[in-house]
Write a protein that holds these residues in place. Structure first.
Motif, PDB file in Angstrom:
ATOM      1  N   VAL A  34       0.834  -1.200   0.000  1.00 38.61           N
ATOM      2  CA  VAL A  34       0.000   0.000   0.000  1.00 38.61           C
ATOM      3  C   VAL A  34       0.872   1.255   0.000  1.00 38.61           C
ATOM      4  O   VAL A  34       0.553   2.253  -0.663  1.00 38.61           O
ATOM      5  N   VAL A  35       1.994   1.218   0.731  1.00 38.94           N
ATOM      6  CA  VAL A  35       2.929   2.346   0.712  1.00 38.94           C
ATOM      7  C   VAL A  35       3.466   2.561  -0.701  1.00 38.94           C
ATOM      8  O   VAL A  35       3.461   3.679  -1.232  1.00 38.94           O
ATOM      9  N   GLY A  36       3.944   1.484  -1.327  1.00 38.82           N
ATOM     10  CA  GLY A  36       4.514   1.593  -2.672  1.00 38.82           C
ATOM     11  C   GLY A  36       3.504   2.034  -3.707  1.00 38.82           C
ATOM     12  O   GLY A  36       3.806   2.870  -4.569  1.00 38.82           O
ATOM     13  N   GLN A  37       2.296   1.486  -3.663  1.00 40.32           N
ATOM     14  CA  GLN A  37       1.268   1.859  -4.622  1.00 40.32           C
ATOM     15  C   GLN A  37       0.813   3.299  -4.414  1.00 40.32           C
ATOM     16  O   GLN A  37       0.582   4.032  -5.384  1.00 40.32           O
ATOM     17  N   SER A  38       0.671   3.726  -3.171  1.00 41.21           N
ATOM     18  CA  SER A  38       0.276   5.109  -2.895  1.00 41.21           C
ATOM     19  C   SER A  38       1.331   6.088  -3.400  1.00 41.21           C
ATOM     20  O   SER A  38       1.006   7.132  -3.978  1.00 41.21           O
ATOM     21  N   LEU A  39       2.598   5.746  -3.187  1.00 41.81           N
ATOM     22  CA  LEU A  39       3.672   6.612  -3.665  1.00 41.81           C
ATOM     23  C   LEU A  39       3.671   6.668  -5.186  1.00 41.81           C
ATOM     24  O   LEU A  39       3.876   7.741  -5.780  1.00 41.81           O
ATOM     25  N   TYR A  40       3.430   5.536  -5.840  1.00 41.37           N
ATOM     26  CA  TYR A  40       3.360   5.525  -7.298  1.00 41.37           C
ATOM     27  C   TYR A  40       2.225   6.431  -7.779  1.00 41.37           C
ATOM     28  O   TYR A  40       2.405   7.229  -8.708  1.00 41.37           O
ATOM     29  N   ALA A  41       1.049   6.333  -7.134  1.00 44.62           N
ATOM     30  CA  ALA A  41      -0.099   7.156  -7.537  1.00 44.62           C
ATOM     31  C   ALA A  41       0.221   8.634  -7.398  1.00 44.62           C
ATOM     32  O   ALA A  41      -0.103   9.442  -8.289  1.00 44.62           O
ATOM     33  N   ALA A  42       0.866   9.017  -6.297  1.00 44.85           N
ATOM     34  CA  ALA A  42       1.208  10.423  -6.099  1.00 44.85           C
ATOM     35  C   ALA A  42       2.257  10.882  -7.103  1.00 44.85           C
ATOM     36  O   ALA A  42       2.159  11.972  -7.675  1.00 44.85           O
ATOM     37  N   ALA A  43       3.265  10.045  -7.353  1.00 42.94           N
ATOM     38  CA  ALA A  43       4.373  10.423  -8.230  1.00 42.94           C
ATOM     39  C   ALA A  43       3.921  10.621  -9.670  1.00 42.94           C
ATOM     40  O   ALA A  43       4.489  11.455 -10.393  1.00 42.94           O
ATOM     41  N   VAL A  44       2.919   9.868 -10.104  1.00 39.10           N
ATOM     42  CA  VAL A  44       2.413  10.024 -11.470  1.00 39.10           C
ATOM     43  C   VAL A  44       1.937  11.460 -11.719  1.00 39.10           C
ATOM     44  O   VAL A  44       2.043  11.974 -12.829  1.00 39.10           O
ATOM     45  N   THR A  45       1.452  12.119 -10.662  1.00 41.98           N
ATOM     46  CA  THR A  45       0.917  13.476 -10.813  1.00 41.98           C
ATOM     47  C   THR A  45       1.992  14.547 -10.664  1.00 41.98           C
ATOM     48  O   THR A  45       1.687  15.741 -10.770  1.00 41.98           O
ATOM     49  N   VAL A  46       3.239  14.149 -10.404  1.00 44.94           N
ATOM     50  CA  VAL A  46       4.352  15.096 -10.255  1.00 44.94           C
ATOM     51  C   VAL A  46       5.527  14.593 -11.090  1.00 44.94           C
ATOM     52  O   VAL A  46       6.562  14.178 -10.560  1.00 44.94           O
ATOM     53  N   PRO A  47       5.409  14.589 -12.423  1.00 44.28           N
ATOM     54  CA  PRO A  47       6.406  13.913 -13.262  1.00 44.28           C
ATOM     55  C   PRO A  47       7.799  14.531 -13.239  1.00 44.28           C
ATOM     56  O   PRO A  47       8.775  13.845 -13.530  1.00 44.28           O
ATOM     57  N   GLN A  48       7.940  15.811 -12.902  1.00 43.94           N
ATOM     58  CA  GLN A  48       9.239  16.473 -12.979  1.00 43.94           C
ATOM     59  C   GLN A  48       9.952  16.573 -11.637  1.00 43.94           C
ATOM     60  O   GLN A  48      11.038  17.143 -11.568  1.00 43.94           O
ATOM     61  N   ARG A  49       9.360  16.031 -10.581  1.00 51.12           N
ATOM     62  CA  ARG A  49       9.954  16.149  -9.256  1.00 51.12           C
ATOM     63  C   ARG A  49       9.991  14.778  -8.588  1.00 51.12           C
ATOM     64  O   ARG A  49       9.111  13.953  -8.812  1.00 51.12           O
ATOM     65  N   ARG A  50      11.003  14.565  -7.732  1.00 54.46           N
ATOM     66  CA  ARG A  50      11.159  13.281  -7.055  1.00 54.46           C
ATOM     67  C   ARG A  50      10.766  13.432  -5.584  1.00 54.46           C
ATOM     68  O   ARG A  50      11.014  14.466  -4.964  1.00 54.46           O
ATOM     69  N   VAL A  51      10.164  12.410  -5.044  1.00 54.71           N
ATOM     70  CA  VAL A  51       9.697  12.451  -3.659  1.00 54.71           C
ATOM     71  C   VAL A  51      10.869  12.679  -2.706  1.00 54.71           C
ATOM     72  O   VAL A  51      11.953  12.140  -2.901  1.00 54.71           O
ATOM     73  N   HIS A  52      10.645  13.528  -1.673  1.00 56.04           N
ATOM     74  CA  HIS A  52      11.666  13.685  -0.638  1.00 56.04           C
ATOM     75  C   HIS A  52      11.138  13.277   0.731  1.00 56.04           C
ATOM     76  O   HIS A  52      11.923  13.065   1.662  1.00 56.04           O
ATOM     77  N   SER A  53       9.809  13.125   0.878  1.00 55.43           N
ATOM     78  CA  SER A  53       9.295  12.606   2.145  1.00 55.43           C
ATOM     79  C   SER A  53       7.880  12.093   1.960  1.00 55.43           C
ATOM     80  O   SER A  53       7.134  12.570   1.098  1.00 55.43           O
ATOM     81  N   LEU A  54       7.519  11.116   2.774  1.00 55.31           N
ATOM     82  CA  LEU A  54       6.139  10.646   2.848  1.00 55.31           C
ATOM     83  C   LEU A  54       5.825  10.300   4.297  1.00 55.31           C
ATOM     84  O   LEU A  54       6.685   9.851   5.046  1.00 55.31           O
ATOM     85  N   HIS A  55       4.585  10.548   4.659  1.00 54.64           N
ATOM     86  CA  HIS A  55       4.109  10.314   6.018  1.00 54.64           C
ATOM     87  C   HIS A  55       2.760   9.613   5.905  1.00 54.64           C
ATOM     88  O   HIS A  55       1.846  10.135   5.254  1.00 54.64           O
ATOM     89  N   SER A  56       2.629   8.439   6.518  1.00 56.47           N
ATOM     90  CA  SER A  56       1.429   7.641   6.272  1.00 56.47           C
ATOM     91  C   SER A  56       0.938   6.975   7.549  1.00 56.47           C
ATOM     92  O   SER A  56       1.680   6.792   8.513  1.00 56.47           O
TER      93      SER A  56
END
Length: 288
Positions: free
Chosen positions: A43-65
């Motif tokens: 669920v963590v990996g899939q949620s991060l994938y869903a969020a990242a699809v909407t921010v194609p030019q930037r890479r994640v630097h933090s997540l809180h779940s």
């Protein structure tokens, strides 16, 4: 050559790629991990994938779940992304995961445009060369089968600094070190590496809180579940290169255990930090 029966890397990578069903809504499938509940890392990996699809030019630097309800591995999961903000350097997303109309998981994630700045880090602890450490996956498969913890293929190799199976931990110790690497070459797409890291980050971390008490995952009285999960991504990394997860447990109390992991590459760079608190209970009576 690696034994293909040990790993399900391609299966997990396909699992992490979600189907878009409408704007900012995605559908993910689940797979069996030896429990009727959905594996939290999925669920963590899939949620991060869903969020990242909407921010194609930037890479994640933090997540809180936070994990709200146990998911059913037989049912798909729907992910709804809220575009909270897009600023000049940072983007913020909120993801809610649903099954049968119920919220089972929520996550906030922040993405950043790459930039230079001040740099320092916690030093990497001493660790053996991963190529000289036996695979815990091989040891796990070769052990006599356990009715409640059968061998299940995994997407990465694990090489721990302790003897025994991957579920055994390091009895009496407050820390452990595990080298992790995907057994195949992966795409250069950062989303592939970040979402797989999210998936893998839920392996073994919470189990560290059992070690000081000599409690094994096979203990019949044990009730254990993730409550919340945070990752800070510090530097770029690849999941098909060795990463050292230096795990420790600073506290357990109130039926909960707190665990931290400092993740290093082989150049001794700190690439990520993980914090997880989970439910840890020892029932007075064994379940019938």
């Amino acid at each position: 050559m690696s034994d293909p029966s040990l790993y399900n890397t391609e299966e997990v990578l396909d699992l992490l790629k979600l189907e878009q069903i409408e704007t900012d809504r995605y559908l993910g499938q689940s797979h069996f991990m030896g429990s009727p509940n959905v594996f939290g890392g999925q669920v963590v990996g899939q949620s991060l994938y869903a969020a990242a699809v909407t921010v194609p030019q930037r890479r994640v630097h933090s997540l809180h779940s936070m994990f709200l309800l146990a998911g059913n591995h037989r049912l798909p999961i729907e992910y709804e992304v809220e575009r909270v903000r897009d600023g000049g350097s940072f983007s913020t997303r909120r993801v809610v995961a649903y099954q049968e109309g119920r919220r089972i998981f929520v996550m906030s994630a922040s993405f950043q445009t790459p930039e230079q700045g001040l740099s320092h880090q916690k030093e990497m602890p001493p660790a053996d060369d991963p190529e000289t450490v036996p695979s815990n996956i091989v040891a796990w498969k070769n052990q006599p089968p356990h009715p409640k913890r059968p061998f299940m293929p995994v997407p990465v190799d694990f090489r721990a600094d302790h003897a025994g199976d991957i579920l055994g931990g390091n009895p009496g110790k407050f820390s452990k070190h595990i080298w992790i690497r995907a057994p195949i070459r992966l795409s250069d797409d950062p989303m592939v590496h970040d979402s797989l890291f999210g998936y893998v980050s839920d392996y073994s971390l919470l189990w560290t809180a059992l070690q000081p008490h000599g409690v094994r995952m096979s203990e019949p009285r044990l009730q254990i579940a993730s409550l919340d999960h945070t990752i800070w991504f510090h530097r770029p990394f690849r999941m098909d290169e060795w990463l050292l997860f230096a795990m420790e447990t600073p506290n357990a109390s109130g039926g909960r255990g707190l665990c931290l992991a400092y993740v290093y590459n082989q150049q001794r760079e700190l690439v990520a930090t993980i914090a997880q608190e989970g439910l840890i209970r020892l029932r007075d009576k064994q379940p019938a």
